[in-house]
Design a protein around this motif. Structure first.
Motif: not given
Length: 521
Positions: A346-349, A351-352, A369
């Protein structure tokens, strides 16, 4: 064919041109000085706009397109390998006689890898070709690890329990594989402990399955591919005390690789493929004619079944965006691959993980992205498995990265290897030779004719023979020395613009043993 090179201000430009246009370019270049308009020369037959030139930075002295034949051979043979299967009590009991392998890099460093090994606790030989992209890290990791995952997947319950007992009590562990490596091969020593720990977790889970006989070859290959890709993804996410190992895990996860692996046990051949590497069989019928038998399908946007699969896996609203310009999300050519967490997390993962990384620029991780990134994962490492029962007419198996298939098609590869096995280039010596004339007596006459003409003998290694033709062939399928020399002289920042890394393994079969095993069954 040749390369046109010119200097405009402080930059050098090059363009590969055909023989027909060479005189025209020489006339044009004979009018000094070199000026900007040369980049936009317009002839009556061809237009070479500025964008068709390749711009690179080096000096005039770097252009050495005419290599001596001995230098060409040194370049082509630097990475070649040959291994003959060992005999037992004076005879070879395997269905494999030998294998030959070679690589020619276009990227610096080479992003392809290859592996070959004998399974020691189970039966069979393993061969693999791995084509990396966005760096070599993922392909390197696969070349070291995937065969271990396959080998433990094939082990019986008792073997796995003995393996775990030895590890738990710190006793010597019997070797799982006998590797057949080239002297230039290397391993990620820094990550060895991490890799063993995750392999052990995998075989512990296999023990819990309580499968007395172990997995079938097809299931073992499928489980191994998917599990290793899962481990690569996990290793990219978890914190680690050792920064070096942490950085390596990130490089492996964010780069990617396709893989084609063959498992051969007696007359049983299984091929597992993820991506656009390819495996084909060379088949010789009783009348002497040769044909190719494809054992894989390219997993790319030109494969209609893969397009349908992607459309099924994602909402109808993404039907027009999941593949654009024949690339996954408009970016990636293969639609199955290891690593490439840019297309899985996922985008969130993403980025983290990247925010907590030490130095993204130093790791050479591409930060982008993809557009229309809504429902990951878009990419899978699940292989397509093909089983083939070997027959006496099956003479050899070719595994190769797409760098070969971009230059030669299946039939050309089989023809070239068939000629190589005969020790004579039929088209070079006698272009009109028919199938009916390809008798042993006629071959002998051609060999005598070759010696009388002083024709140099061919490469001993079949993979080298294929690379020589892939790089040096002209439109008529004949090696053109000028082109071969020019292609091997290209500077590092230019070579990749003309071709890809090429990795080839050719496995030669023992027809007598195959016939014997077939009768026993």
């Amino acid at each position: 064919h040749s390369f046109v090179t010119l200097q405009v201000r402080r930059c050098w430009y090059s363009r590969y041109i055909t023989v027909e246009n060479r005189a025209k370019w020489r006339r044009r270049f004979s009018r000094p000085p070199f000026t900007q308009d040369l980049l936009e020369y317009t002839g009556t037959e061809n237009v070479f706009p500025r964008k068709s030139f390749f711009r690179h930075i080096f000096t005039e002295e770097d252009f050495h397109f005419q290599l001596a034949p001995s230098h060409i051979n040194d370049i082509l043979r630097a990475n070649e390998q040959c291994y003959k299967v060992s005999e037992f009590e004076g005879r070879n009991c395997s269905s494999v006689l030998k294998f030959e392998s070679n690589q020619l890099a276009a990227n610096t460093p080479n992003e392809d890898r290859r592996s070959a090994a004998t399974c020691l606790q189970t039966k069979g030989l393993l061969f693999g070709v791995f084509d990396g992209h966005a760096g070599h890290a993922c392909a390197q990791s696969l070349s070291e690890r995937l065969f271990y995952y396959v080998a433990v997947s094939l082990m019986s319950q008792q073997m796995l329990e003995e393996l775990e007992f030895a590890m738990e009590h710190m006793k010597p562990v019997l070797p799982i594989l006998q590797w057949h490596k080239h002297r230039n091969d290397y391993t990620y020593r820094e990550a060895a402990s991490l890799y063993v720990d995750h392999l052990r977790v995998y075989w512990q889970e296999l023990i819990d399955l309580d499968n007395e006989m172990g997995l079938s070859v097809e299931d073992a290959l499928t489980y191994a591919f998917k599990r290793l890709d899962s481990d690569v993804s996990l290793e990219g996410q978890v914190p680690m005390k050792n920064d070096l190992v942490r950085n390596l895990a990130l490089q492996v996860a964010f780069s990617g690789a396709t893989a084609c692996v063959a498992h051969i046990n007696n007359i049983h051949l299984h091929v597992a493929n993820t991506g656009d590497c390819r495996a084909i069989l060379g088949v010789q019928d009783k009348d002497g004619t040769w044909s190719s038998l494809p054992l894989t399908q390219d997993h790319n946007a030109l494969n209609e079944m893969e397009l349908l699969r992607l459309q099924r896996e994602h909402p109808k609203s993404e039907e027009q965006t999941v593949v654009m310009d024949n690339r996954l999300l408009g970016i990636l050519m293969p639609v199955r691959a290891f690593g490439d967490v840019r297309f899985k997390w996922s985008k969130q993962l993403q980025q983290s993980v990247l925010e907590n990384a030490c130095d993204i620029e130093a790791l050479n991780i591409y930060q982008y992205t993809p557009q229309n990134y809504h429902t990951p994962p878009y990419l899978t490492a699940e292989p397509e498995i093909r089983y083939h029962r070997l027959r006496p007419q099956d003479k050899f198996l070719v595994l190769a990265s797409d760098g070969l298939w971009d230059m030669l098609d299946n039939e050309e590869v089989i023809r070239l290897l068939a000629e190589h096995l005969s020790g004579v280039n039929l088209e070079e010596l006698e272009p009109e030779l028919t199938v009916e004339k390809r008798s042993l007596g006629h071959m002998q006459n051609l060999l005598l004719k070759r010696r009388a003409r002083g024709v140099q003998s061919f490469d001993q290694n079949g993979a080298t023979h294929l690379i020589r033709h892939a790089v040096g062939n002209n439109e008529r399928g004949v090696i053109e020395p000028e082109k071969l020399s020019a292609m091997l002289s290209l500077p590092d920042d230019l070579a990749r613009m003309y071709r890809d890394d090429i990795t080839i393994t050719v496995v030669y079969f023992n027809s007598s043993n195959i016939e014997m095993y077939a009768k026993e069954k």
